[in-house]
Design an enzyme around this catalytic site. Structure first.
Site, short mmCIF file in Angstrom:
data_model
loop_
_atom_site.label_atom_id
_atom_site.label_comp_id
_atom_site.label_asym_id
_atom_site.label_seq_id
_atom_site.Cartn_x
_atom_site.Cartn_y
_atom_site.Cartn_z
N HIS A 76 44.46 41.29 33.34
CA HIS A 76 45.45 40.22 33.41
C HIS A 76 46.50 40.32 32.31
O HIS A 76 47.56 39.71 32.41
CB HIS A 76 44.77 38.84 33.43
N ASP A 121 38.23 42.48 35.60
CA ASP A 121 39.39 42.21 34.72
C ASP A 121 39.41 43.23 33.58
O ASP A 121 39.08 42.93 32.44
CB ASP A 121 39.29 40.78 34.18
N SER A 216 43.10 37.35 24.68
CA SER A 216 42.76 37.98 25.95
C SER A 216 42.87 39.50 25.81
O SER A 216 43.78 40.02 25.19
CB SER A 216 43.71 37.51 27.04
#
Length: 262
Positions: A76, A121, A216
């Site tokens: 992402h 992911d 992230s």
């Protein structure tokens, strides 16, 4: 089943946080994760940690250096990014200065990545030049097995030390220690996620400590072994809602293959 992801987002102009915190139920990959409940650390303690940055030097995600020219991050973090506009800072405790900044020649993310479920992911970046190991730049090994539930791990990244009304965002690398929760346990009645936890994920939990909205893509490590990639979570450091990470052992084959073929 759709996931509602609630995020604490520090509104920013460029790379500077204005100090206002709100909540958002936007798409998970739009968030920029931040360490919650962490402490200052140094890049020397976590020399595999890197900062993914825009051309202007704004930090947008973390990553882990696994060999001389490969960085592992979250899918992402890479969706919609042009390779010519992504750079990597290595070897610095501060995300905005020091170390070295290297351009990226290629990037890719797992073809099975699902932005709704956050399965698979994981992504990689191939650096435009080979990076040698130094005191502050080291490669991290990919885990071959998920550590047992209860194993202590460390999450690192750049971000706020609080989980609500964060007035400043330190530029210094942060670390937080959490405990591994395997995916089956994380999906059990012991926690609150249930069926939205999949076998490509691993969780980690400690009350009032988490990786949350820039972190992230960053590392969840046990020793010098990468066991997880910061992926998503519901709110930040919430009771019985662990941080959720991409499980490196489950995704190891894809990472190695992509690293060799890009």
């Amino acid at each position: 089943m759709h996931r509602l992801v609630v995020l604490l987002v520090c509104l920013a102009v460029g790379s500077a946080c204005a100090g206002t915190v709100g909540v958002s139920n936007g798409d998970p990959f739009e968030r920029e994760g931040r360490i919650v409940g962490g402490e200052d650390t140094t890049i020397g303690a976590h020399p595999y940690q890197v900062s993914l940055q825009t051309k202007s030097g704004s930090h947008f995600c973390g990553g882990s250096l696994i060999n001389e020219d490969t960085v592992v991050t979250a899918a992402h973090c890479l969706v919609g990014r042009k390779v010519s506009k992504v750079f990597v800072r290595l070897g610095s405790t501060l995300y905005n200065e020091g170390g070295i900044v290297v351009a990226v020649r290629e990037l890719a993310y797992n073809e099975d990545y699902n932005s709704k479920t956050m399965e698979y992911d994981v992504g990689i970046l191939k650096l435009d030049e080979k990076v040698k190991e130094t005191e502050n730049i080291r490669y991290i090994e990919l885990a071959t097995e998920t550590p047992p539930t209860g194993t202590t791990a460390v999450v690192t990244g750049w971000g706020s030390k609080c989980y609500f009304w964060c007035m400043t965002l330190p530029k210094t690398l942060q670390e937080v220690y959490v405990n591994i929760v395997d995916w089956k346990t994380c999906a059990s009645d012991e926690y609150k996620y249930g069926e939205i936890i999949y076998d490509s994920m691993v969780c980690a939990y400690e009350k009032k400590k988490d990786a949350c909205q820039g972190d992230s893509g960053g590392p969840l490590a046990v020793g010098n072994t990468l066991v997880g990639i910061v992926s998503w979570g519901y709110a930040c450091a919430s009771n019985l809602l662990p941080g959720v990470y991409s499980d490196v052992p489950a995704l190891r084959k894809w990472i190695l293959n992509a690293s060799e073929t890009l």
